[in-house]
Design a protein around this motif. Structure first.
Motif, mmCIF file in Angstrom:
data_model
loop_
_atom_site.group_PDB
_atom_site.id
_atom_site.type_symbol
_atom_site.label_atom_id
_atom_site.label_comp_id
_atom_site.label_asym_id
_atom_site.label_seq_id
_atom_site.Cartn_x
_atom_site.Cartn_y
_atom_site.Cartn_z
ATOM 1 N N ARG A 37 0.833 -1.211 0.000
ATOM 2 C CA ARG A 37 0.000 0.000 0.000
ATOM 3 C C ARG A 37 0.867 1.260 0.000
ATOM 4 O O ARG A 37 0.569 2.221 -0.698
ATOM 5 N N HIS A 38 1.949 1.264 0.783
ATOM 6 C CA HIS A 38 2.807 2.445 0.855
ATOM 7 C C HIS A 38 3.625 2.664 -0.421
ATOM 8 O O HIS A 38 4.134 3.762 -0.639
ATOM 9 N N LEU A 39 3.710 1.655 -1.250
ATOM 10 C CA LEU A 39 4.420 1.796 -2.525
ATOM 11 C C LEU A 39 3.478 2.160 -3.671
ATOM 12 O O LEU A 39 3.906 2.247 -4.820
ATOM 13 N N ARG A 40 2.226 2.405 -3.371
ATOM 14 C CA ARG A 40 1.225 2.648 -4.420
ATOM 15 C C ARG A 40 1.514 3.883 -5.268
ATOM 16 O O ARG A 40 1.137 3.933 -6.434
ATOM 17 N N ASP A 41 2.159 4.889 -4.697
ATOM 18 C CA ASP A 41 2.397 6.133 -5.426
ATOM 19 C C ASP A 41 3.796 6.221 -6.032
ATOM 20 O O ASP A 41 4.199 7.281 -6.475
ATOM 21 N N GLY A 42 4.515 5.122 -6.006
ATOM 22 C CA GLY A 42 5.839 5.129 -6.621
ATOM 23 C C GLY A 42 6.918 4.683 -5.655
ATOM 24 O O GLY A 42 6.641 4.270 -4.528
ATOM 25 N N PRO A 43 8.167 4.777 -6.103
ATOM 26 C CA PRO A 43 9.291 4.292 -5.299
ATOM 27 C C PRO A 43 9.389 5.011 -3.956
ATOM 28 O O PRO A 43 9.072 6.193 -3.843
ATOM 29 N N ARG A 44 9.835 4.254 -2.959
ATOM 30 C CA ARG A 44 10.054 4.796 -1.615
ATOM 31 C C ARG A 44 11.374 4.271 -1.085
ATOM 32 O O ARG A 44 11.753 3.133 -1.342
ATOM 33 N N LEU A 71 10.501 -6.763 3.068
ATOM 34 C CA LEU A 71 10.972 -6.286 1.764
ATOM 35 C C LEU A 71 11.718 -7.384 1.010
ATOM 36 O O LEU A 71 11.507 -7.561 -0.200
ATOM 37 N N ARG A 72 12.557 -8.121 1.689
ATOM 38 C CA ARG A 72 13.293 -9.219 1.027
ATOM 39 C C ARG A 72 12.335 -10.280 0.498
ATOM 40 O O ARG A 72 12.511 -10.809 -0.608
ATOM 41 N N TYR A 112 12.608 1.169 -3.191
ATOM 42 C CA TYR A 112 11.771 0.003 -3.476
ATOM 43 C C TYR A 112 10.579 0.473 -4.294
ATOM 44 O O TYR A 112 10.027 1.544 -4.055
ATOM 45 N N GLU A 113 10.192 -0.368 -5.267
ATOM 46 C CA GLU A 113 9.091 -0.014 -6.153
ATOM 47 C C GLU A 113 8.320 -1.278 -6.524
ATOM 48 O O GLU A 113 8.907 -2.350 -6.677
ATOM 49 N N LEU A 114 7.023 -1.137 -6.685
ATOM 50 C CA LEU A 114 6.210 -2.277 -7.095
ATOM 51 C C LEU A 114 6.536 -2.678 -8.526
ATOM 52 O O LEU A 114 6.754 -1.823 -9.384
ATOM 53 N N LEU A 160 9.440 4.208 4.167
ATOM 54 C CA LEU A 160 8.553 3.098 4.505
ATOM 55 C C LEU A 160 8.487 2.908 6.013
ATOM 56 O O LEU A 160 7.413 2.739 6.584
ATOM 57 N N LYS A 161 9.632 2.955 6.665
ATOM 58 C CA LYS A 161 9.694 2.759 8.119
ATOM 59 C C LYS A 161 8.853 3.814 8.840
ATOM 60 O O LYS A 161 8.103 3.508 9.762
ATOM 61 N N ARG A 162 8.979 5.065 8.424
ATOM 62 C CA ARG A 162 8.192 6.148 9.040
ATOM 63 C C ARG A 162 6.702 6.012 8.741
ATOM 64 O O ARG A 162 5.863 6.375 9.557
ATOM 65 N N GLY A 163 6.363 5.507 7.565
ATOM 66 C CA GLY A 163 4.969 5.454 7.134
ATOM 67 C C GLY A 163 4.174 4.271 7.646
ATOM 68 O O GLY A 163 2.949 4.277 7.592
ATOM 69 N N ILE A 164 4.857 3.236 8.126
ATOM 70 C CA ILE A 164 4.155 2.027 8.582
ATOM 71 C C ILE A 164 4.283 1.944 10.094
ATOM 72 O O ILE A 164 5.321 1.537 10.627
#
Length: 129
Positions: free
Chosen positions: A33-40, A61-62, A84-86, A45-49
């Motif tokens: 979900r946090h990667l929905r708007d592009g690479p992070r 992630l691995r 990281y990117e989807l 990611l750590k701050r957002g989750i």
């Protein structure tokens, strides 16, 4: 042929369950979900989750990278950073799970109320389980 939309399960095992185990853990869908708007970057990611540890984010992630859900890119800058990117497959997973995540958010208050009611009911002496 089955009349449902559920995939067939062979006698040798349940392959769809393997995929559900991958994406159904506590953190994977939140990462997707946090990667929905592009690479992070990792720190974004750590701050957002909320509540994820550095170790668990790394493990998640691995796992998602191994399964082809996201890609990891090392940028040759000083200091080096990683994003990281989807993948296209990861984007379809995000689309497929968006409704579940929305449902979760919309029903959180009802779930909290149901849990409180259940806990109050089962905490009373003399009640049968």
């Amino acid at each position: 042929m089955s009349t449902t939309d559920e995939p067939a399960v062979s006698a040798g095992g349940c392959r769809p369950r393997e995929v559900l185990d991958i994406v159904g853990d506590k953190w994977s869908l939140l990462v997707v979900r946090h990667l929905r708007d592009g690479p992070r970057r990792f720190t974004e990611l750590k701050r957002g989750i909320d509540g994820i540890s550095q170790r668990m984010l790394t493990v998640t992630l691995r796992s998602l990278e191994r399964d082809g859900i996201l890609t990891r890119t090392v940028h040759n800058v000083m200091p080096p950073n990683v994003s990281y990117e989807l993948t296209p497959m990861g984007a379809t997973l995000r689309e497929a799970t968006a409704h579940l995540l929305r449902w979760s958010s919309e029903h959180l208050a009802l779930i909290d109320a149901a849990r409180a009611e259940y806990d109050a009911r089962t905490a009373q002496p003399g009640q049968l389980s």
